[in-house]
Design a protein around this motif. Structure first.
Motif, mmCIF file in Angstrom:
data_model
loop_
_atom_site.group_PDB
_atom_site.id
_atom_site.type_symbol
_atom_site.label_atom_id
_atom_site.label_comp_id
_atom_site.label_asym_id
_atom_site.label_seq_id
_atom_site.Cartn_x
_atom_site.Cartn_y
_atom_site.Cartn_z
ATOM 1 N N UNK A 161 9.266 39.552 43.280
ATOM 2 C CA UNK A 161 8.469 38.460 42.356
ATOM 3 C C UNK A 161 7.241 39.084 42.554
ATOM 4 N N UNK A 162 6.261 38.276 42.197
ATOM 5 C CA UNK A 162 4.860 38.972 42.263
ATOM 6 C C UNK A 162 4.690 38.092 44.285
ATOM 7 N N UNK A 163 5.185 37.957 44.709
ATOM 8 C CA UNK A 163 5.543 36.734 46.400
ATOM 9 C C UNK A 163 6.419 37.480 47.225
ATOM 10 N N UNK A 164 7.486 38.143 46.457
ATOM 11 C CA UNK A 164 8.320 38.957 47.026
ATOM 12 C C UNK A 164 8.345 40.406 47.530
ATOM 13 N N UNK A 165 8.796 40.589 48.656
ATOM 14 C CA UNK A 165 8.025 42.231 48.277
ATOM 15 C C UNK A 165 10.041 42.559 49.090
ATOM 16 N N UNK A 166 10.768 44.031 48.818
ATOM 17 C CA UNK A 166 11.886 44.330 48.722
ATOM 18 C C UNK A 166 12.248 45.330 49.550
ATOM 19 N N UNK A 167 11.802 45.850 50.748
ATOM 20 C CA UNK A 167 11.622 47.191 50.966
ATOM 21 C C UNK A 167 12.738 48.301 51.886
ATOM 22 N N UNK A 168 12.953 49.397 52.093
ATOM 23 C CA UNK A 168 14.132 49.735 52.661
ATOM 24 C C UNK A 168 13.770 51.644 53.294
ATOM 25 N N UNK A 169 14.652 51.319 53.759
ATOM 26 C CA UNK A 169 14.386 52.522 54.956
ATOM 27 C C UNK A 169 16.030 53.295 55.000
ATOM 28 N N UNK A 170 15.831 54.910 55.337
ATOM 29 C CA UNK A 170 16.645 55.544 55.268
ATOM 30 C C UNK A 170 17.040 55.105 56.568
#
Length: 405
Positions: free
Chosen positions: A226-235
């Motif tokens: 959403x505009x206030x919730x982030x999701x990040x990924x790393x290999x």
């Protein structure tokens, strides 16, 4: 099973028994219910557990349309974020890809799979259709006969469901595919030597589009819910464990792999969830056997790089739904073989795209300087070529579905 045990079971009759109450099972069930086709869903976990699963959140336009057809798209259309493009970065060099321009006007919607599941649960509850959670000892019987049935226990009581067809929406480890004789299964698998370490946080996204980053330290993805919730990924290497990481280490490594201007404005915060998901490709080409139809992860798994997992499941649902309507409204059992043909054609194209995106963006330990330069040249070609942009965009937004006839 003894005769006495069989007589002690409560017997239920339905047209389609659906195994699994994830998004594919719920979506199929809701579509069938709206079409007047009776169905029952069995799920071995609780409803709360199903909603606790953290999954992807990029919906192809066709998937969104199918959710609307099922009557579960109101909140998606209100809260989902339409993305008309996506971004790529190679060694900090940042490029934008206009999806609508290169795909004939199509886009994607960012809306979490958990929210899709919640919406479908709510609509099913309103419809009064039956979903049985915490169903134990689920077994499929006589699946290659004219009278298949499913047995299970609920609250320690035995039950039997007599049905016409069985839809396996119970994932890779589910019982449905295991009910097909081993010598009838045609399977393919590729395991990648790395996984994705994911972190979700209640922080504003670093960018207004998804950003796929190829870097000499490894792949990274900047996503959002959403505009206030982030999701990040790393290999990370496939030997890595979550114990090797903490929030500070994650944020520091992410900043190294994303474009410098993004690293400067990245807002960090406490992790709502951190986990490592292995990457692999799997296809079971036996998607239909007797009265069994396999859908979603029960039949295929793709790396998340191409955002195809949920969308492939939805395309299986659409094909199965149209087929069941044809069977019950027109008696078209002759179309049953078409299910596998149509689904596999799309599955393998999505597998190819997910494999290509994975090879395109990740670092392999076995790769040398030559391989890295070739990877960079491929990036330059696809990002700076009209044909390359079109290829990525067409696949990313979802290829068209084939008709049953």
């Amino acid at each position: 099973m003894t005769k006495a045990q069989a007589n002690s079971q409560a017997t239920i009759k339905t047209q389609v028994a659906i195994i699994g109450a994830g998004p594919s099972g719920l979506l199929l069930g809701q579509l069938l219910t709206k079409a007047g086709i009776d169905n029952i869903i069995l799920e071995r976990k609780s409803g709360d557990y199903v909603l606790s699963r953290i999954r992807a959140g990029v919906l192809e336009q066709g998937t969104a349309d199918l959710i609307r057809e099922a009557g579960a798209g109101v909140r998606m259309d209100k809260e989902g974020i339409i993305h008309k493009g996506t971004d790529f970065s190679f060694q900090g060099e940042h490029h934008h890809l206009d999806l609508e321009k290169y795909s004939g006007g199509k886009h994607v919607i960012v809306y979490g799979q958990t929210e899709v599941t919640r919406d479908l649960m709510d609509e099913r509850k309103k419809s009064g259709a039956s979903t049985i959670y915490e169903a134990d000892h689920v077994k499929l019987h006589d699946v290659d006969s004219e009278s298949p049935y499913v047995t299970y226990h609920h609250n320690d009581e035995p039950f039997r469901i007599n049905c016409d067809y069985i839809a396996g929406c119970d994932g890779f480890h589910g019982v449905t595919r295991k009910s097909i004789p081993q010598d009838k299964l045609v399977e393919y698998e590729k395991v990648y030597p790395f996984g994705w370490l994911g972190l979700m946080s209640d922080t504003p996204p670093v960018h207004d589009e998804l950003v796929y980053c190829a870097h000499e330290r490894g792949f990274a993805l900047c996503s959002m819910r959403s505009e206030t919730r982030s999701r990040y990924y790393l290999q990370v290497p496939d030997t890595d464990t979550i114990d090797n990481w903490n929030e500070e280490k994650f944020w520091d490594e992410l900043k190294r792999r994303i474009p410098p201007e993004m690293a400067e404005r990245l807002v960090t915060g406490p992790a709502l969830e951190m986990s490592i998901a292995p990457l692999r490709s799997y296809v079971c080409e036996t998607m239909q056997y007797g009265k069994i139809f396999l859908l979603g992860d029960a039949a295929h798994i793709v790396p998340p790089t191409g955002a195809k997992g949920l969308n492939l499941a939805a395309s299986d649902v659409e094909t199965a739904f149209r087929l069941f309507v044809k069977i019950y409204n027109e008696g078209r059992t002759d179309l049953i073989p078409r299910y596998q043909e149509i689904c596999l054609a799309r599955v393998w194209k999505a597998v190819r795209f997910s494999w290509w995106m994975t090879m395109f963006l990740h670092r392999f330990e076995s790769a040398g300087r030559f391989d890295f330069r070739v990877q960079q040249a491929e990036f330059d070609y696809f990002i700076h070529s009209e044909a390359g942009n079109t290829t990525i965009a067409e696949n990313y937004v979802g290829l068209p579905l084939e008709e049953l006839e």
